[in-house]
Design an enzyme around this catalytic site. Sequence first.
Site, PDB file in Angstrom:
ATOM      1  N   GLY A  39      -5.097   1.601 -12.457  1.00  0.00           N
ATOM      2  CA  GLY A  39      -5.529   2.535 -11.454  1.00  0.00           C
ATOM      3  C   GLY A  39      -4.054   3.264 -11.244  1.00  0.00           C
ATOM      4  N   LYS A  50       8.809   2.964  -8.819  1.00  0.00           N
ATOM      5  CA  LYS A  50       9.665   2.029  -8.371  1.00  0.00           C
ATOM      6  C   LYS A  50      10.593   1.983  -9.953  1.00  0.00           C
ATOM      7  CE  LYS A  50       8.080   2.543  -5.338  1.00  0.00           C
ATOM      8  NZ  LYS A  50       6.921   3.061  -4.509  1.00  0.00           N
ATOM      9  N   GLY A 175       5.643  17.633   3.100  1.00  0.00           N
ATOM     10  CA  GLY A 175       5.291  16.288   3.456  1.00  0.00           C
ATOM     11  C   GLY A 175       6.395  15.055   3.560  1.00  0.00           C
ATOM     12  N   GLY A 176       6.742  14.776   4.876  1.00  0.00           N
ATOM     13  CA  GLY A 176       7.672  13.688   5.049  1.00  0.00           C
ATOM     14  C   GLY A 176       7.152  12.349   5.307  1.00  0.00           C
ATOM     15  N   GLY A 177       6.194  12.044   4.573  1.00  0.00           N
ATOM     16  CA  GLY A 177       5.723  10.551   4.461  1.00  0.00           C
ATOM     17  C   GLY A 177       6.259   9.826   3.342  1.00  0.00           C
ATOM     18  N   ILE A 179       5.116   8.839   0.256  1.00  0.00           N
ATOM     19  CA  ILE A 179       5.485   9.562  -1.004  1.00  0.00           C
ATOM     20  C   ILE A 179       6.422  10.462  -1.276  1.00  0.00           C
ATOM     21  CG2 ILE A 179       4.062  10.583  -2.810  1.00  0.00           C
ATOM     22  CD1 ILE A 179       1.653   8.729  -2.122  1.00  0.00           C
ATOM     23  N   ALA A 262       3.174  16.740  -1.214  1.00  0.00           N
ATOM     24  CA  ALA A 262       2.830  15.045  -0.867  1.00  0.00           C
ATOM     25  C   ALA A 262       2.382  15.046   0.653  1.00  0.00           C
ATOM     26  CB  ALA A 262       4.283  14.476  -1.218  1.00  0.00           C
ATOM     27  N   ARG A 265      -3.199  11.405   0.672  1.00  0.00           N
ATOM     28  CA  ARG A 265      -4.368  10.855  -0.173  1.00  0.00           C
ATOM     29  C   ARG A 265      -5.624  10.922   0.234  1.00  0.00           C
ATOM     30  NH1 ARG A 265      -2.433  10.091  -5.011  1.00  0.00           N
ATOM     31  NH2 ARG A 265      -4.189   8.572  -5.669  1.00  0.00           N
ATOM     32  N   HIS A 438      24.398 -19.162   1.926  1.00  0.00           N
ATOM     33  CA  HIS A 438      25.194 -18.172   2.132  1.00  0.00           C
ATOM     34  C   HIS A 438      26.389 -17.633   0.815  1.00  0.00           C
ATOM     35  CE1 HIS A 438      28.593 -16.115   4.037  1.00  0.00           C
ATOM     36  NE2 HIS A 438      29.495 -16.822   3.505  1.00  0.00           N
TER      37      HIS A 438
HETATM   38  C1  LIG Z   1       3.364   8.079  -5.706  1.00  0.00           C
HETATM   39  C2  LIG Z   1       2.590   6.821  -5.038  1.00  0.00           C
HETATM   40  C3  LIG Z   1       3.531   5.667  -4.817  1.00  0.00           C
HETATM   41  C4  LIG Z   1       2.990   4.472  -4.443  1.00  0.00           C
HETATM   42  N1  LIG Z   1       3.754   3.439  -4.137  1.00  0.00           N
HETATM   43  C5  LIG Z   1       3.055   2.361  -3.836  1.00  0.00           C
HETATM   44  C6  LIG Z   1       4.148   1.264  -3.395  1.00  0.00           C
HETATM   45  O1  LIG Z   1       5.268   1.175  -3.927  1.00  0.00           O
HETATM   46  N2  LIG Z   1       3.339   0.200  -2.937  1.00  0.00           N
HETATM   47  C7  LIG Z   1       2.022   0.252  -2.714  1.00  0.00           C
HETATM   48  O2  LIG Z   1       1.628  -0.788  -2.153  1.00  0.00           O
HETATM   49  N3  LIG Z   1       1.196   1.088  -2.926  1.00  0.00           N
HETATM   50  C8  LIG Z   1       1.874   2.319  -3.174  1.00  0.00           C
HETATM   51  N4  LIG Z   1       0.875   3.416  -3.503  1.00  0.00           N
HETATM   52  C9  LIG Z   1      -0.488   3.374  -3.287  1.00  0.00           C
HETATM   53  C10 LIG Z   1      -1.349   2.529  -4.264  1.00  0.00           C
HETATM   54  O3  LIG Z   1      -1.111   3.133  -5.380  1.00  0.00           O
HETATM   55  C11 LIG Z   1      -2.678   2.348  -3.756  1.00  0.00           C
HETATM   56  O4  LIG Z   1      -3.133   1.913  -2.558  1.00  0.00           O
HETATM   57  C12 LIG Z   1      -3.679   1.588  -4.822  1.00  0.00           C
HETATM   58  O5  LIG Z   1      -3.342   2.043  -5.935  1.00  0.00           O
HETATM   59  C13 LIG Z   1      -5.018   1.401  -4.231  1.00  0.00           C
HETATM   60  O6  LIG Z   1      -5.669   0.751  -5.195  1.00  0.00           O
HETATM   61  P1  LIG Z   1      -7.171   0.775  -5.541  1.00  0.00           P
HETATM   62  O7  LIG Z   1      -7.583  -0.348  -6.270  1.00  0.00           O
HETATM   63  O8  LIG Z   1      -7.841   1.055  -4.295  1.00  0.00           O
HETATM   64  O9  LIG Z   1      -7.344   2.240  -5.991  1.00  0.00           O
HETATM   65  P2  LIG Z   1      -6.621   2.954  -7.517  1.00  0.00           P
HETATM   66  O10 LIG Z   1      -5.372   2.347  -7.809  1.00  0.00           O
HETATM   67  O11 LIG Z   1      -6.838   4.458  -7.324  1.00  0.00           O
HETATM   68  O12 LIG Z   1      -7.564   2.669  -8.444  1.00  0.00           O
HETATM   69  C14 LIG Z   1      -8.893   3.356  -8.756  1.00  0.00           C
HETATM   70  C15 LIG Z   1      -9.319   3.505 -10.327  1.00  0.00           C
HETATM   71  O13 LIG Z   1     -10.735   3.625 -10.166  1.00  0.00           O
HETATM   72  C16 LIG Z   1     -10.959   4.300 -11.342  1.00  0.00           C
HETATM   73  N5  LIG Z   1     -12.401   5.197 -10.819  1.00  0.00           N
HETATM   74  C17 LIG Z   1     -12.216   6.074  -9.939  1.00  0.00           C
HETATM   75  N6  LIG Z   1     -13.801   6.343 -10.003  1.00  0.00           N
HETATM   76  C18 LIG Z   1     -14.376   5.940 -10.917  1.00  0.00           C
HETATM   77  C19 LIG Z   1     -15.596   6.104 -11.358  1.00  0.00           C
HETATM   78  N7  LIG Z   1     -16.744   6.988 -10.891  1.00  0.00           N
HETATM   79  N8  LIG Z   1     -15.949   5.260 -12.738  1.00  0.00           N
HETATM   80  C20 LIG Z   1     -15.149   4.486 -13.142  1.00  0.00           C
HETATM   81  N9  LIG Z   1     -13.773   4.441 -12.766  1.00  0.00           N
HETATM   82  C21 LIG Z   1     -13.464   5.084 -11.712  1.00  0.00           C
HETATM   83  C22 LIG Z   1      -9.913   5.159 -11.314  1.00  0.00           C
HETATM   84  O14 LIG Z   1      -9.684   5.752 -12.739  1.00  0.00           O
HETATM   85  C23 LIG Z   1      -8.753   4.388 -10.826  1.00  0.00           C
HETATM   86  O15 LIG Z   1      -8.038   3.694 -12.275  1.00  0.00           O
HETATM   87  C24 LIG Z   1       1.566   4.672  -3.981  1.00  0.00           C
HETATM   88  C25 LIG Z   1       0.613   5.592  -4.341  1.00  0.00           C
HETATM   89  C26 LIG Z   1       1.351   6.654  -5.019  1.00  0.00           C
HETATM   90  C27 LIG Z   1       0.417   8.032  -5.136  1.00  0.00           C
END
Ligand SMILES: Cc1cc2nc3c(=O)[nH]c(=O)nc-3n(C[C@H](O)[C@H](O)[C@H](O)COP(=O)(O)OP(=O)(O)OC[C@H]3O[C@@H](n4cnc5c(N)ncnc54)[C@H](O)[C@@H]3O)c2cc1C
Length: 462
Positions: A39, A50, A175-177, A179, A262, A265, A438
């Site tokens: 994902g 990272k 965006g100062g969040g 990401i 940014a 989401r 330590h």
């Molecule tokens: C730049 C960036 C940095 C980040 N850094 C961190 C971090 O350091 N630590 C952290 O904890 N989180 C971080 N995050 C957030 C983290 O990536 C998400 O919270 C996490 O990926 C959510 O997981 P999820 O399984 O809910 O969704 P996702 O990881 O978004 O996975 C969803 C999957 O579903 C698939 N999908 C969607 N719709 C369909 C469909 N209809 N049919 C088939 N497949 C489908 C997509 O292709 C995707 O692969 C970051 C996000 C970003 C954008």
Amino acid sequence: MMKTDLAVLGGGPGGYVCAIRAAQLGLRAAVIEEQALGGTCLNWGCIPTKALFSATKLLSQASEAEDIGIAFDSPTIDLQKLASWKNRVVATLVDGIDTLLSKNGVEVIRARGALSSQREIVLSTGDRLTADHIVIATGSDTVQIPPFPFDHPAIWSSDDALTVREIPERLAIIGGGVIGLELATIYQRLGSRVLVIELLPEILSTADLDRRTVSTLKRSMTNKGMTILTNTAAESFETQDDYVVLKTADGAQHCVDRILVAVGRRPRTRDIGLEACGIEVDERGFIRVNDSLQTSVPTVYAIGDAVPGPMLAHKASSDGIRVAETLAQGHCQPSSYDLIPQAIFTDPEIASVGVSEAAAKAAGKATLVGRFPFAALGKALGMREPDGFFQVVADSEDHRILGVQIIGAEASDLISEAAIAVQSGLTLEAIADAIHPHPTLPEGLKEAAENALGRSIHAINR
Ligand SMILES: Cc1cc2nc3c(=O)[nH]c(=O)nc-3n(C[C@H](O)[C@H](O)[C@H](O)COP(=O)(O)OP(=O)(O)OC[C@H]3O[C@@H](n4cnc5c(N)ncnc54)[C@H](O)[C@@H]3O)c2cc1C
């Protein structure tokens, strides 16, 4: 027509973890993934950011090493090599998930899926999959703001920034969040002049962070040459010959080379058949779920970024495990999003778990607060990382630790000890009385707990 016990729509850290846990518990599980397994987190989020964070840390360390008598020539950066190394890290992990799924007997279906009924998913391959239960784990998408469309070559989403195809001389980040600031850190280290534009009065405003933590980060970022504008709305941009002019609502114009948007989401919950099945979403598109992560349709659950709560990979995985265990074992472990730790990969890093002092007070708690600076840790000085502090907030009556914030070197790794303390209801004494090795950075957490009890050895107690 295929049939399974559990169909998981989406193979991110929510979906693949849910499927593996369900299979471990004896359910037949299938994951439907239209793009790459892992994902957003593995492909466009946690892992590529990272990898680039650690690679670019070398640049900042090399540029500062002259102070200790070790000098390097100016580094050269081969962006193609950097990008392909980062891609290899991602690919290794994605392959690993494929192997884990297959070794656990989870069927992986490479297709786009949408719910066609409360127990059926229709696939883009034309097949149909029926299941006793369905878990929606479709994650989230980057939010686009109309004046800054991602299809313009000068406008970047976080996905564009992570391809590291170029290093803009001047990069504006709207965006100062979390990401925005993580990418600001990476590009500043790569050599861009970074301007962060934040609409709200403060950066990182959605995180429950102490003012001191945020001001320490701001000071460090501006000392490194970044400009941070708060209370500022980015309104539009105009393209000039080889640069763009970004206009803000206060009438200012900023000449930059690229603009990274940014601003957050949003859940990926459109066009997956929710309406047809009567699954409710809230006004922002998040799927409504009860405490067991069950949607308004009893056979369908939803997890991760698709439901309200912190948008974090480990939260998505924790949701996935809870749902798998609920379905296989018939009961749901209680969980509180308030106790989920968060790490922010800036320079210095920030990590937190539980509540801040202000939030504890707002909840009516009388608190004991202890702090300890990195500058008083031998290990931190030896690492040339003296910036930052540990802060522990505890209930003044029973000394239970309510929250910990750490800003400083390796804060993202240091927070796990605090997470165990907060999640297990441990007291200040549990940390203060535990002998820590330590010289190490975790000694700072012990000293902060001691400081809250008025008995820190290496800081003046209040
Ligand atoms: C730049 C960036 C940095 C980040 N850094 C961190 C971090 O350091 N630590 C952290 O904890 N989180 C971080 N995050 C957030 C983290 O990536 C998400 O919270 C996490 O990926 C959510 O997981 P999820 O399984 O809910 O969704 P996702 O990881 O978004 O996975 C969803 C999957 O579903 C698939 N999908 C969607 N719709 C369909 C469909 N209809 N049919 C088939 N497949 C489908 C997509 O292709 C995707 O692969 C970051 C996000 C970003 C954008």
